[in-house]
Scaffold this motif. Structure first.
Motif, PDB file in Angstrom:
ATOM      1  N   GLU A  67       0.870  -1.186   0.000  1.00 56.94           N
ATOM      2  CA  GLU A  67       0.000   0.000   0.000  1.00 56.94           C
ATOM      3  C   GLU A  67       0.898   1.224   0.000  1.00 56.94           C
ATOM      4  O   GLU A  67       1.923   1.255   0.686  1.00 56.94           O
ATOM      5  N   LEU A  68       0.504   2.234  -0.780  1.00 63.99           N
ATOM      6  CA  LEU A  68       1.351   3.412  -0.953  1.00 63.99           C
ATOM      7  C   LEU A  68       0.495   4.651  -1.145  1.00 63.99           C
ATOM      8  O   LEU A  68      -0.429   4.652  -1.958  1.00 63.99           O
ATOM      9  N   ASP A  69       0.812   5.674  -0.377  1.00 64.05           N
ATOM     10  CA  ASP A  69       0.137   6.955  -0.527  1.00 64.05           C
ATOM     11  C   ASP A  69       0.473   7.533  -1.907  1.00 64.05           C
ATOM     12  O   ASP A  69       1.634   7.473  -2.326  1.00 64.05           O
ATOM     13  N   PRO A  70      -0.517   8.087  -2.618  1.00 65.12           N
ATOM     14  CA  PRO A  70      -0.234   8.667  -3.940  1.00 65.12           C
ATOM     15  C   PRO A  70       0.860   9.747  -3.899  1.00 65.12           C
ATOM     16  O   PRO A  70       1.582   9.931  -4.869  1.00 65.12           O
ATOM     17  N   GLY A  71       0.978  10.433  -2.765  1.00 66.39           N
ATOM     18  CA  GLY A  71       2.014  11.461  -2.618  1.00 66.39           C
ATOM     19  C   GLY A  71       3.303  10.921  -2.010  1.00 66.39           C
ATOM     20  O   GLY A  71       4.200  11.703  -1.674  1.00 66.39           O
ATOM     21  N   ASP A  76       6.463  10.667  12.697  1.00 62.29           N
ATOM     22  CA  ASP A  76       5.251  10.301  13.425  1.00 62.29           C
ATOM     23  C   ASP A  76       4.118  10.151  12.417  1.00 62.29           C
ATOM     24  O   ASP A  76       4.293  10.407  11.234  1.00 62.29           O
ATOM     25  N   MET A  77       2.963   9.734  12.912  1.00 59.42           N
ATOM     26  CA  MET A  77       1.810   9.545  12.034  1.00 59.42           C
ATOM     27  C   MET A  77       0.550   9.800  12.842  1.00 59.42           C
ATOM     28  O   MET A  77       0.523   9.535  14.050  1.00 59.42           O
ATOM     29  N   SER A  78      -0.474  10.279  12.172  1.00 64.19           N
ATOM     30  CA  SER A  78      -1.743  10.469  12.877  1.00 64.19           C
ATOM     31  C   SER A  78      -2.308   9.098  13.242  1.00 64.19           C
ATOM     32  O   SER A  78      -2.169   8.123  12.495  1.00 64.19           O
ATOM     33  N   ARG A  79      -2.923   9.035  14.394  1.00 63.93           N
ATOM     34  CA  ARG A  79      -3.526   7.777  14.851  1.00 63.93           C
ATOM     35  C   ARG A  79      -4.594   7.309  13.855  1.00 63.93           C
ATOM     36  O   ARG A  79      -4.722   6.119  13.574  1.00 63.93           O
ATOM     37  N   ALA A  90      -6.188   3.181   9.966  1.00 68.60           N
ATOM     38  CA  ALA A  90      -6.682   2.790   8.637  1.00 68.60           C
ATOM     39  C   ALA A  90      -5.707   1.810   7.985  1.00 68.60           C
ATOM     40  O   ALA A  90      -6.128   0.784   7.431  1.00 68.60           O
ATOM     41  N   LEU A  91      -4.406   2.086   8.071  1.00 67.88           N
ATOM     42  CA  LEU A  91      -3.404   1.194   7.486  1.00 67.88           C
ATOM     43  C   LEU A  91      -3.373  -0.139   8.223  1.00 67.88           C
ATOM     44  O   LEU A  91      -3.224  -1.200   7.609  1.00 67.88           O
ATOM     45  N   ALA A 147      -4.746  -5.931   8.256  1.00 65.73           N
ATOM     46  CA  ALA A 147      -5.534  -7.048   8.786  1.00 65.73           C
ATOM     47  C   ALA A 147      -6.385  -7.661   7.680  1.00 65.73           C
ATOM     48  O   ALA A 147      -6.508  -8.887   7.583  1.00 65.73           O
ATOM     49  N   GLU A 148      -6.947  -6.823   6.823  1.00 70.81           N
ATOM     50  CA  GLU A 148      -7.762  -7.315   5.709  1.00 70.81           C
ATOM     51  C   GLU A 148      -6.920  -8.063   4.681  1.00 70.81           C
ATOM     52  O   GLU A 148      -7.456  -8.816   3.881  1.00 70.81           O
TER      53      GLU A 148
END
Length: 181
Positions: free
Chosen positions: A125-129, A151-154, A159-160, A165-166
């Motif tokens: 999975e990769l962010d478009p930016g 850091d990253m938003s919770r 979501a990631l 998990a999926e």
């Protein structure tokens, strides 16, 4: 008897739906990856536990840079339990598969001809930016959540985590190594 069969069928259907939901995303590399944009410093946000990262506690980074032969230099670094820094260097290469399917090795160059020294490194999975990436493996044994920021938003992390998990990864074992805001 018919009621019993219907009950078993209903239970089987519910379990099937539950299992399908648990892995509703394919565990496969992304189809598009601009390797030049992927180069640079990535901060680890979380990983599945693994032997070779046992000494790392935080400030974990992976720095990718292009080599003259088209392969990628990999420099992993982290702060250890004792407060020092640890680092390892390796090489990544593209494969004949989708763009997000890479292989990495940390064995010496003279062993590069051996297929077993190369490990799958799948960008799943990769962010478009190119602000974050999730890296895994076909076996689902390895998983890293990476970010360009330390850091990253919770919300983003959750979501990631849900997407991993999926894909069938055991996200209950994730080791969070960076701040979640």
């Amino acid at each position: 008897m018919a009621h019993r069969r219907k009950a078993w069928w209903l239970l089987g259907a519910m379990l099937g739906v539950s299992a399908a939901h648990a892995q509703s995303l394919a565990n496969e590399p992304v189809k598009q990856l601009d390797l030049k944009r992927y180069l640079g410093v990535w901060h680890e946000i979380a990983h599945l536990p693994m032997f070779f990262q046992r000494q790392c506690v935080d400030h974990i980074t992976a720095t990718y840079s292009e080599l003259p032969d088209g392969q990628v230099r990999v420099h992993n670094a982290c702060r250890t339990k004792g407060g020092g820094m640890d680092a390892s260097d390796g090489v990544a290469r593209t494969t004949r598969g989708p763009a997000g399917a890479l292989e990495v090795r940390f064995a010496p160059a003279w062993l590069a001809w051996l297929p077993w020294v190369w490990a799958d490194y799948w960008v799943v999975e990769l962010d478009p930016g190119y602000r974050w990436a999730v890296v895994g493996s076909p076996s689902r044994r390895y998983l890293w959540v990476l970010s360009r920021e330390p850091d990253m938003s919770r919300t983003q992390f959750e979501a990631l985590r849900r997407h991993a998990a999926e894909r069938g990864y055991d996200v209950d074992k994730l080791v969070i190594t960076a701040p979640l805001n």
